[in-house]
Write a protein that holds these residues in place. Structure first.
Motif: not given
Length: 158
Positions: A64, A87, A90
């Motif tokens: 990240v 993020r 993800d």
């Protein structure tokens, strides 16, 4: 000490075992075997299951942090933090089953829940750094424990 590739194999083997059997069934011997290592080689790098989990979380934080979008700098704090947390989701998406089983185990194991809390607070500190919302002291500590990134409204006596 093992190479970076071997450490990655250990983390991947750990996450696969966690996804397949859950926290309670996860043994260090199985992780070592799945990673193609002896228990001694595994021990050279990790103290136990929580240390491997901490490595996974550190790697997630790093992914990240390395993907910080400089264009988000002008956005409000809430938007920056939202972007960072999305993020993060993800990054961990491929390990969704392992994370889910870990969280289920924490519901049954108070010691695990406490250890996870410590790891999560550290990770959230880094997410707030990534979003440029981290603050020192009590306001930062409260923010890392899920208060709004802008912090609580100041208390004013009656």
């Amino acid at each position: 000490m093992t190479s970076t590739d071997q450490r990655q194999k250990i983390v991947e083997a750990f996450l696969q075992r966690l996804a397949d059997g859950g926290w309670e069934a996860l043994t260090l011997a199985d992780v070592a075997a799945d990673a193609g290592l002896s228990p001694a080689e595994l021990r050279a790098d990790y103290d136990g299951r929580l240390a491997i989990l901490a490595e996974f979380m550190r790697r997630t934080d790093m992914a990240v942090l390395e993907a910080i979008d400089p264009e988000m700098a002008a956005e409000p704090a809430r938007e920056r933090l939202f972007d960072v947390l999305m993020r993060r989701l993800d990054v961990i998406a491929p390990h969704k089953t392992a994370v889910k089983k870990l969280l289920l185990a924490a519901r049954r194991d108070p010691a695990l829940a406490l250890a996870l809390n410590g790891l999560a607070v550290t990770s959230m500190r880094w997410m707030m750094v990534a979003a440029a919302t981290d603050r020192p002291g009590l306001p930062g500590s409260c923010g890392r424990r899920a208060l709004p990134p802008s912090g609580p409204a100041p208390w004013k006596p009656g």
